[in-house]
Write an enzyme that holds these catalytic residues in place. Structure first.
Site, PDB file in Angstrom:
ATOM      1  N   HIS A 167       0.827  -1.213   0.000  1.00  0.00           N
ATOM      2  CA  HIS A 167       0.000   0.000   0.000  1.00  0.00           C
ATOM      3  C   HIS A 167       0.856   1.255   0.000  1.00  0.00           C
ATOM      4  O   HIS A 167       2.090   1.208   0.125  1.00  0.00           O
ATOM      5  CB  HIS A 167      -0.948   0.004   1.202  1.00  0.00           C
ATOM      6  CG  HIS A 167      -0.245   0.063   2.527  1.00  0.00           C
ATOM      7  ND1 HIS A 167       0.270   1.236   3.062  1.00  0.00           N
ATOM      8  CD2 HIS A 167       0.029  -0.911   3.448  1.00  0.00           C
ATOM      9  CE1 HIS A 167       0.816   0.996   4.232  1.00  0.00           C
ATOM     10  NE2 HIS A 167       0.699  -0.297   4.499  1.00  0.00           N
ATOM     11  N   SER A 242       1.524   4.112  -5.127  1.00  0.00           N
ATOM     12  CA  SER A 242       2.103   5.339  -4.580  1.00  0.00           C
ATOM     13  C   SER A 242       3.442   5.079  -3.885  1.00  0.00           C
ATOM     14  O   SER A 242       4.351   4.521  -4.484  1.00  0.00           O
ATOM     15  CB  SER A 242       1.086   5.983  -3.638  1.00  0.00           C
ATOM     16  OG  SER A 242       1.458   7.293  -3.298  1.00  0.00           O
ATOM     17  N   ASP A 387      -4.034  12.990 -11.789  1.00  0.00           N
ATOM     18  CA  ASP A 387      -3.325  12.803 -10.526  1.00  0.00           C
ATOM     19  C   ASP A 387      -2.611  14.093 -10.127  1.00  0.00           C
ATOM     20  O   ASP A 387      -1.751  14.588 -10.856  1.00  0.00           O
ATOM     21  CB  ASP A 387      -2.299  11.668 -10.686  1.00  0.00           C
ATOM     22  CG  ASP A 387      -1.759  11.175  -9.346  1.00  0.00           C
ATOM     23  OD1 ASP A 387      -1.716  11.970  -8.395  1.00  0.00           O
ATOM     24  OD2 ASP A 387      -1.382   9.995  -9.267  1.00  0.00           O
ATOM     25  N   HIS A 415      -5.206  10.007  -8.259  1.00  0.00           N
ATOM     26  CA  HIS A 415      -4.255   9.170  -7.532  1.00  0.00           C
ATOM     27  C   HIS A 415      -4.895   7.906  -6.953  1.00  0.00           C
ATOM     28  O   HIS A 415      -4.250   6.853  -6.900  1.00  0.00           O
ATOM     29  CB  HIS A 415      -3.636   9.995  -6.403  1.00  0.00           C
ATOM     30  CG  HIS A 415      -2.396   9.386  -5.821  1.00  0.00           C
ATOM     31  ND1 HIS A 415      -1.232   9.234  -6.546  1.00  0.00           N
ATOM     32  CD2 HIS A 415      -2.144   8.885  -4.570  1.00  0.00           C
ATOM     33  CE1 HIS A 415      -0.307   8.675  -5.774  1.00  0.00           C
ATOM     34  NE2 HIS A 415      -0.825   8.457  -4.584  1.00  0.00           N
TER      35      HIS A 415
END
Length: 443
Positions: A167, A242, A387, A415
């Protein structure tokens, strides 16, 4: 032309004046809070916690210093550069000589005066509720596993493909388990899958050690210790989002002979030109500006260590109060996991992961990508064209330097919606990627 150029410069100055003024005040406030927190640390814990207002080179072994980001101590601050920090450095010694610290400690904590421990899991400015310190019973990451039943695996002769999901910043494994996992098949016609969604070190329900620098190396080693070694993974795929992309690339590079594919979503990529990638990354992802609000908040939290700690003191330490307020206002019994995950970190883990991974990791990413490409690992990258967290230029820069990387721009997404608004399609694309990565093509 001269008049036009002069007019543009005047406009730039006028627009920049409010921003300069606000961040000048933040420079002052951060310097003041440095003194305040040093004093409070002495009172609450008999020890002043170190900060990065000074260059840590003198206090850090070279092997550790190598993985620290230059942005930790090269962040511009008017008052620090002017040498005003000398008073803050002398404060603990001054207060001890006067006896203020001892008096306040005896007055505030008469029954715990001789029981202060520096080994407690949480700092006084972090939450110490049962949930936030539950990790002290383990030294491994929290890992959520989705796989076919043991009986199905024992009966089936189909090969097992392992996938590690990483994540991003201020998130947790629920970013994957509550969204994409619902659409991923545990078994297909020719393959069984095991999915591992991790809480990164310092986030979610994983350990948040006080002494950790949350460097890129530490994050990778914890994944190795918590997932790869216990499950004896000799081959696997990596999916990351990310900030997790930087960690995912580093993990894949370390196990380049075992990795089959790497899927990156909105990776913050900054080419390491002349060794200045870390500082360049900070200037891009946290540029000092007042608008939009998200950018202003990011700049405040990334440039100012002590202001950031103050924000965490207000929100993270008192997250249960804020959660109750949000439930009352929204009339909800259960809050979305994204809101719950937002405060599941400490200032130490958030601050250092931001600098040592997103900024500091920039100087290693090129080397890691080169390793993967030489090993024939298939790398697939996607990003939304709207984004605003990670500039779309990151995608084009990566493709320009590494043509072997497959890139895709998803129209109308940002995003997070690049995944959230197309979960089923995203899951299908992942399965297709894994199916075509059975054999690595050597470059």
């Amino acid at each position: 032309m001269i008049t036009s150029s002069f007019s543009e410069k005047c406009t730039s100055v006028i627009n920049g004046a409010p921003s300069w003024s606000v961040f000048f005040l933040f420079d002052l406030l951060d310097y003041f809070l440095c003194i305040v927190f040093r004093f409070l640390d002495e009172v609450m814990e008999e020890k002043s916690e170190s900060c990065h207002c000074n260059n840590p080179r003198e206090k850090t072994h070279f092997a550790e210093y190598e993985f620290l980001s230059e942005t930790l101590y090269r962040r511009r601050n008017v008052f620090r550069q002017a040498g005003f920090l000398r008073f803050a450095n002398k404060l603990p010694e001054i207060t001890k000589k006067i006896g203020i610290v001892t008096f306040l400690r005896k007055f505030l904590f008469p029954h715990t005066m001789n029981k202060v421990s520096h080994e407690v899991a949480n700092r006084w400015s972090d939450c110490g509720c049962k949930t936030c310190v539950s990790w002290i019973n383990t030294d491994k990451l929290n890992v959520i596993v989705k796989q076919p039943s043991i009986s199905d695996l024992s009966i089936s002769n189909k090969p097992v493909e392992n996938v590690i999901f990483v994540h991003g910043f201020l998130a947790s494994s629920s970013f994957w388990t509550n969204t994409v996992f619902k659409y991923l098949p545990e078994t297909t016609e020719g393959t069984n899958y095991r999915f591992f969604a991790i809480d990164l070190l310092g986030f979610g329900d994983s350990p948040k050690p006080r002494a950790s620098q949350y460097s890129l190396k530490e994050h990778v080693e914890m994944i190795e210790k918590s997932v790869i070694l216990p499950n004896n993974l000799t081959s696997f795929h990596v999916v990351a989002h990310s900030m997790g992309c930087i960690i995912g690339i580093a993990l894949a590079a370390k196990f380049s002979d075992s990795v089959k594919s790497v899927a990156l979503v909105a990776p913050p990529y900054f080419a390491d030109s002349k060794g200045g990638a870390s500082c360049a990354a900070l200037d891009v992802v946290a540029k000092k500006k007042l608008w939009p609000p998200a950018s202003f908040f990011t700049a405040m939290m990334c440039w100012y260590e002590h202001i950031g700690r103050g924000v965490c003191l207000v929100f993270c330490r008192h997250h249960r109060t804020w959660e109750r307020i949000i439930k009352i206002v929204t009339w909800r019994r259960k809050l979305p996991t994204a809101i719950m995950d937002f405060t599941k970190h400490t200032h130490q883990s958030g601050w250092h992961s931001m600098h040592n991974v997103i900024c500091g990791g920039a100087k290693f990413t090129d080397k890691h990508l080169e390793t993967l490409i030489k090993s024939g690992v298939k790398i697939n990258v996607m990003q939304g064209d709207k984004d605003v967290v990670v500039p779309i230029d990151c995608l084009s820069n990566m493709k320009g330097k590494f043509p072997a990387v497959e890139v895709e721009v998803i129209a109308g997404t940002d995003h997070s919606t690049v995944i959230m608004s197309r979960r089923e399609v995203f899951a299908a694309n992942l399965v297709s990627l894994w199916a075509t990565s059975e054999k690595k093509q050597k470059v």
